[in-house]
Every structure is written in C-alpha cells, then in structure tokens.
Design a protein around this motif. Structure first.
Motif, PDB file in Angstrom:
ATOM      1  N   ILE A 147      30.965  -2.061  32.731  1.00  0.00           N
ATOM      2  CA  ILE A 147      31.353  -2.103  34.143  1.00  0.00           C
ATOM      3  C   ILE A 147      32.592  -1.257  34.399  1.00  0.00           C
ATOM      4  CG2 ILE A 147      32.271  -3.625  35.944  1.00  0.00           C
ATOM      5  CD1 ILE A 147      30.372  -5.799  34.799  1.00  0.00           C
ATOM      6  N   SER A 148      33.563  -1.307  33.478  1.00  0.00           N
ATOM      7  CA  SER A 148      34.788  -0.516  33.663  1.00  0.00           C
ATOM      8  C   SER A 148      34.489   0.974  33.598  1.00  0.00           C
ATOM      9  CB  SER A 148      35.831  -0.898  32.608  1.00  0.00           C
ATOM     10  OG  SER A 148      35.410  -0.528  31.311  1.00  0.00           O
ATOM     11  N   LYS A 149      33.552   1.364  32.752  1.00  0.00           N
ATOM     12  CA  LYS A 149      33.155   2.772  32.667  1.00  0.00           C
ATOM     13  C   LYS A 149      32.516   3.230  33.977  1.00  0.00           C
ATOM     14  CE  LYS A 149      33.978   4.007  28.276  1.00  0.00           C
ATOM     15  NZ  LYS A 149      34.791   5.192  27.889  1.00  0.00           N
ATOM     16  N   ILE A 150      31.709   2.358  34.568  1.00  0.00           N
ATOM     17  CA  ILE A 150      31.034   2.702  35.828  1.00  0.00           C
ATOM     18  C   ILE A 150      32.047   2.746  36.968  1.00  0.00           C
ATOM     19  CG2 ILE A 150      29.321   1.947  37.518  1.00  0.00           C
ATOM     20  CD1 ILE A 150      27.760   0.725  35.155  1.00  0.00           C
ATOM     21  N   LYS A 151      32.939   1.747  37.030  1.00  0.00           N
ATOM     22  CA  LYS A 151      33.925   1.692  38.105  1.00  0.00           C
ATOM     23  C   LYS A 151      34.867   2.884  38.077  1.00  0.00           C
ATOM     24  CE  LYS A 151      34.308  -3.199  39.302  1.00  0.00           C
ATOM     25  NZ  LYS A 151      35.215  -4.379  39.345  1.00  0.00           N
ATOM     26  N   SER A 152      35.201   3.358  36.874  1.00  0.00           N
ATOM     27  CA  SER A 152      36.117   4.487  36.747  1.00  0.00           C
ATOM     28  C   SER A 152      35.408   5.836  36.908  1.00  0.00           C
ATOM     29  CB  SER A 152      36.812   4.449  35.384  1.00  0.00           C
ATOM     30  OG  SER A 152      35.873   4.628  34.332  1.00  0.00           O
ATOM     31  N   ALA A 153      34.078   5.766  37.160  1.00  0.00           N
ATOM     32  CA  ALA A 153      33.254   6.979  37.363  1.00  0.00           C
ATOM     33  C   ALA A 153      33.090   7.812  36.096  1.00  0.00           C
ATOM     34  CB  ALA A 153      33.820   7.835  38.491  1.00  0.00           C
ATOM     35  N   GLN A 154      33.419   7.226  34.937  1.00  0.00           N
ATOM     36  CA  GLN A 154      33.138   7.934  33.688  1.00  0.00           C
ATOM     37  C   GLN A 154      31.636   7.965  33.425  1.00  0.00           C
ATOM     38  OE1 GLN A 154      35.879   7.015  30.291  1.00  0.00           O
ATOM     39  NE2 GLN A 154      36.835   5.591  31.744  1.00  0.00           N
ATOM     40  N   TRP A 155      30.968   6.888  33.861  1.00  0.00           N
ATOM     41  CA  TRP A 155      29.508   6.857  33.806  1.00  0.00           C
ATOM     42  C   TRP A 155      29.008   6.795  35.247  1.00  0.00           C
ATOM     43  CZ3 TRP A 155      28.734   2.556  29.551  1.00  0.00           C
ATOM     44  CH2 TRP A 155      29.154   3.071  28.320  1.00  0.00           C
ATOM     45  N   GLU A 156      28.386   7.855  35.717  1.00  0.00           N
ATOM     46  CA  GLU A 156      27.940   7.938  37.101  1.00  0.00           C
ATOM     47  C   GLU A 156      26.515   7.414  37.254  1.00  0.00           C
ATOM     48  OE1 GLU A 156      28.483  12.032  38.120  1.00  0.00           O
ATOM     49  OE2 GLU A 156      30.655  11.824  38.361  1.00  0.00           O
ATOM     50  N   GLU A 157      26.076   7.284  38.503  1.00  0.00           N
ATOM     51  CA  GLU A 157      24.706   6.843  38.782  1.00  0.00           C
ATOM     52  C   GLU A 157      23.707   7.699  38.014  1.00  0.00           C
ATOM     53  OE1 GLU A 157      23.629   6.448  42.860  1.00  0.00           O
ATOM     54  OE2 GLU A 157      25.614   5.780  43.461  1.00  0.00           O
ATOM     55  N   HIS A 158      22.704   7.037  37.464  1.00  0.00           N
ATOM     56  CA  HIS A 158      21.581   7.672  36.768  1.00  0.00           C
ATOM     57  C   HIS A 158      21.955   8.248  35.397  1.00  0.00           C
ATOM     58  CE1 HIS A 158      19.602   7.173  40.583  1.00  0.00           C
ATOM     59  NE2 HIS A 158      20.395   8.046  41.177  1.00  0.00           N
ATOM     60  N   SER A 159      23.231   8.129  34.983  1.00  0.00           N
ATOM     61  CA  SER A 159      23.600   8.667  33.674  1.00  0.00           C
ATOM     62  C   SER A 159      23.158   7.711  32.571  1.00  0.00           C
ATOM     63  CB  SER A 159      25.103   8.917  33.596  1.00  0.00           C
ATOM     64  OG  SER A 159      25.829   7.717  33.798  1.00  0.00           O
ATOM     65  N   LYS A 160      22.772   8.275  31.453  1.00  0.00           N
ATOM     66  CA  LYS A 160      22.310   7.475  30.310  1.00  0.00           C
ATOM     67  C   LYS A 160      23.504   6.898  29.576  1.00  0.00           C
ATOM     68  CE  LYS A 160      19.205   7.676  26.308  1.00  0.00           C
ATOM     69  NZ  LYS A 160      18.290   8.534  25.512  1.00  0.00           N
ATOM     70  N   ILE A 161      23.398   5.634  29.159  1.00  0.00           N
ATOM     71  CA  ILE A 161      24.491   4.991  28.434  1.00  0.00           C
ATOM     72  C   ILE A 161      24.097   4.835  26.966  1.00  0.00           C
ATOM     73  CG2 ILE A 161      25.096   3.751  30.554  1.00  0.00           C
ATOM     74  CD1 ILE A 161      24.154   1.170  29.100  1.00  0.00           C
ATOM     75  N   PRO A 162      25.044   4.467  26.102  1.00  0.00           N
ATOM     76  CA  PRO A 162      24.717   4.303  24.671  1.00  0.00           C
ATOM     77  C   PRO A 162      23.617   3.267  24.444  1.00  0.00           C
ATOM     78  CG  PRO A 162      27.086   4.443  24.979  1.00  0.00           C
ATOM     79  CD  PRO A 162      26.486   4.359  26.349  1.00  0.00           C
ATOM     80  N   SER A 163      22.991   3.356  23.296  1.00  0.00           N
ATOM     81  CA  SER A 163      21.898   2.448  22.946  1.00  0.00           C
ATOM     82  C   SER A 163      22.431   1.107  22.455  1.00  0.00           C
ATOM     83  CB  SER A 163      21.043   3.079  21.846  1.00  0.00           C
ATOM     84  OG  SER A 163      21.796   3.188  20.642  1.00  0.00           O
ATOM     85  N   GLU A 164      21.532   0.134  22.303  1.00  0.00           N
ATOM     86  CA  GLU A 164      21.908  -1.168  21.757  1.00  0.00           C
ATOM     87  C   GLU A 164      22.545  -1.010  20.373  1.00  0.00           C
ATOM     88  OE1 GLU A 164      18.374  -3.463  21.636  1.00  0.00           O
ATOM     89  OE2 GLU A 164      18.177  -3.638  23.825  1.00  0.00           O
ATOM     90  N   ASN A 165      21.965  -0.149  19.546  1.00  0.00           N
ATOM     91  CA  ASN A 165      22.496   0.057  18.193  1.00  0.00           C
ATOM     92  C   ASN A 165      23.906   0.624  18.231  1.00  0.00           C
ATOM     93  OD1 ASN A 165      20.241  -0.898  16.864  1.00  0.00           O
ATOM     94  ND2 ASN A 165      19.251   1.106  16.752  1.00  0.00           N
ATOM     95  N   GLU A 166      24.153   1.540  19.181  1.00  0.00           N
ATOM     96  CA  GLU A 166      25.485   2.149  19.290  1.00  0.00           C
ATOM     97  C   GLU A 166      26.516   1.116  19.737  1.00  0.00           C
ATOM     98  OE1 GLU A 166      24.852   6.794  20.381  1.00  0.00           O
ATOM     99  OE2 GLU A 166      23.954   5.360  21.797  1.00  0.00           O
ATOM    100  N   PHE A 167      26.135   0.264  20.697  1.00  0.00           N
ATOM    101  CA  PHE A 167      27.056  -0.791  21.129  1.00  0.00           C
ATOM    102  C   PHE A 167      27.290  -1.797  20.001  1.00  0.00           C
ATOM    103  CE2 PHE A 167      25.918   0.251  25.660  1.00  0.00           C
ATOM    104  CZ  PHE A 167      27.213   0.573  26.047  1.00  0.00           C
ATOM    105  N   ALA A 168      26.231  -2.117  19.276  1.00  0.00           N
ATOM    106  CA  ALA A 168      26.359  -3.075  18.174  1.00  0.00           C
ATOM    107  C   ALA A 168      27.339  -2.561  17.127  1.00  0.00           C
ATOM    108  CB  ALA A 168      24.988  -3.322  17.543  1.00  0.00           C
ATOM    109  N   GLU A 169      27.263  -1.283  16.835  1.00  0.00           N
ATOM    110  CA  GLU A 169      28.179  -0.689  15.851  1.00  0.00           C
ATOM    111  C   GLU A 169      29.599  -0.614  16.402  1.00  0.00           C
ATOM    112  OE1 GLU A 169      28.721   3.487  13.330  1.00  0.00           O
ATOM    113  OE2 GLU A 169      26.829   3.058  14.384  1.00  0.00           O
ATOM    114  N   GLN A 170      29.738  -0.208  17.684  1.00  0.00           N
ATOM    115  CA  GLN A 170      31.062  -0.057  18.280  1.00  0.00           C
ATOM    116  C   GLN A 170      31.816  -1.370  18.357  1.00  0.00           C
ATOM    117  OE1 GLN A 170      31.008   1.765  22.178  1.00  0.00           O
ATOM    118  NE2 GLN A 170      33.161   1.333  22.576  1.00  0.00           N
ATOM    119  N   PHE A 171      31.097  -2.478  18.676  1.00  0.00           N
ATOM    120  CA  PHE A 171      31.752  -3.769  18.864  1.00  0.00           C
ATOM    121  C   PHE A 171      31.574  -4.699  17.653  1.00  0.00           C
ATOM    122  CE2 PHE A 171      31.592  -2.161  23.136  1.00  0.00           C
ATOM    123  CZ  PHE A 171      32.723  -2.682  23.750  1.00  0.00           C
TER     124      PHE A 171
END
Length: 237
Positions: A14-38
C-alpha cells in the motif's frame, strides 16, 4: 506488539502504491519474491496478496502475475454519483433529512460486509434525500471508523456522505446488487409512500486502497428513480 508478517507485506504494498512508486496497472513482485524479502512462507505472502485483491487494490492475471488495480470509483455498469449533484443538474432543490447518526456494535452480517470483528464499533447513519422537499431516496450506511473517523461529526444537511467519504477515504472500488423490493411500513413513512409502491434497492460496498470503507443500502420509489448506464463495444476487425 508487532504486526503479523502478512499485514506488514500488505502495508508495504500500500505504501508503494500511495507514494506512486507502483502506479496503476504496474506489475508487482511475485509471492516467492515477497516470501524471500520478508522471510516468510509463500502461503503468508499469498494471504497478503489475496486480501489486497479482494479489497480491489490489486488484480491477478493467471499466468501473467499480480498488478496494481485501476482506481476508479465505479463499477462496470453503475457510476457512483453524488445524489445532490444529480438533483441540481435536473434543476431541482436538494435537501437532506438525517434520521439516525450513531455508533453501534456490528452484528455478524454488518461485520462481515465491512471486514471487521463482530461487536466492534461501526458508524451507522440513516438519511432521507429530498428533491424539491419530496423524499427521493433513503440511504442507510454502515461505515468503518478506521477510514472515516469524523463521519458522525459531519453536517449531512450541508454535505453528503458520498462527498465526505471521497475526501476522507478516496474510493477505489465498488460492488453493487440491485433488486426490486416491497417497502416496509417504516420505509413507506420515510419516503412518504401511501401505497405499497415497489421500490428500487441498491446494496453497495465501497473500498479505499486500505480496505472496505462502507456498506450501504439505497432505497428509492420505483416511480421516482431509475438507474442507467452506457456501454461501448469494440468492433472485431
């Protein structure tokens, strides 16, 4: 007390979207990428993405991935409009009669609709919208206080719930159910109906980027209100 890991992932997105780092229709990281990051399981990451998809913040495309949803406060068929603007555009005089403004404990159906705990406090309002002093629509609304803390302090004779909520928690998604109903005695009294005229009922849930904002029932006499839409179809070349 630390937030659960899935909640941390949701807040990160949500913070990425609110700050416009991730804009509408942009692809976000996968489940595996989030699992590794967190440093969590894939199931935990999936829960975070699933809940944000259900809230209308994200959208999934099988085989392509997960994307930031388009933030438009309308459904595919029904545009959400401010009823005061509708009346004024017709040259009418809009007014509002507040019936109920209160905080209440959420019973199971309301809690489920708002995505909150049963018996938690939610805001409840009943308003009658009038055109030229004639009742046009009854609006019963349940609001999540987390997203609109000053809801009960608003003067709804001067501003509509729609106007306030669009500022307090900008809408990103809405879902509707429309049906014809027979009004009960209380509804007939509010709408000044002297016979059992069929009414149009719209059940609507609205979301902001953080979750479900409100659950609303709109009831209008069938002879005084209608819904319309405009669809554009592309020709196959």
């Amino acid at each position: 007390m630390l937030e659960p890991k899935f909640a941390q992932i949701k807040q990160h997105i949500i913070s990425k979207i609110k700050s416009a780092q991730w804009e509408e229709h942009s692809k976000i990281p996968s489940e595996n990428e989030f699992a590794e990051q967190f440093s969590v399981s894939r199931m935990t990451a999936r829960r975070a993405l699933t809940e944000l998809c259900e809230a209308g913040v994200l959208t999934r495309n099988q085989g392509l991935g997960t994307f930031v949803a388009s933030f438009k406060s309308q459904s595919s068929l029904l545009e959400i409009r401010n009823i005061a603007d509708e009346v004024k555009e017709r040259g009418g005089q809009y007014s509002c009669l507040p019936i109920t403004l209160e905080s209440m404990s959420a019973i199971a159906p309301i809690a489920i609709a708002l995505g909150v705990e049963i018996d938690s406090q939610v805001y409840h309002s009943v308003l009658v919208h009038l055109e030229n002093e004639i009742p046009l629509q009854v609006e019963e609304r349940f609001v999540n206080p987390e997203f609109a803390p000053d809801y009960l302090q608003q003067d709804f004779e001067l501003t509509t719930p729609h106007e306030y909520l669009c500022k307090a928690a900008p809408l990103t998604e809405a879902k509707h159910t429309v049906e014809a109903i027979s009004p009960n005695a209380e509804m007939c009294n509010w709408l000044a109906l002297y016979n059992e005229e069929p009414c149009l009922q719209v059940i609507r849930r609205t979301w902001s980027s953080n979750g479900i904002v409100s659950f609303t029932r709109l009831v209008s006499p069938g002879s005084k209100y209608r819904l319309g839409g405009h669809l554009t179809f592309k020709r196959n070349k």
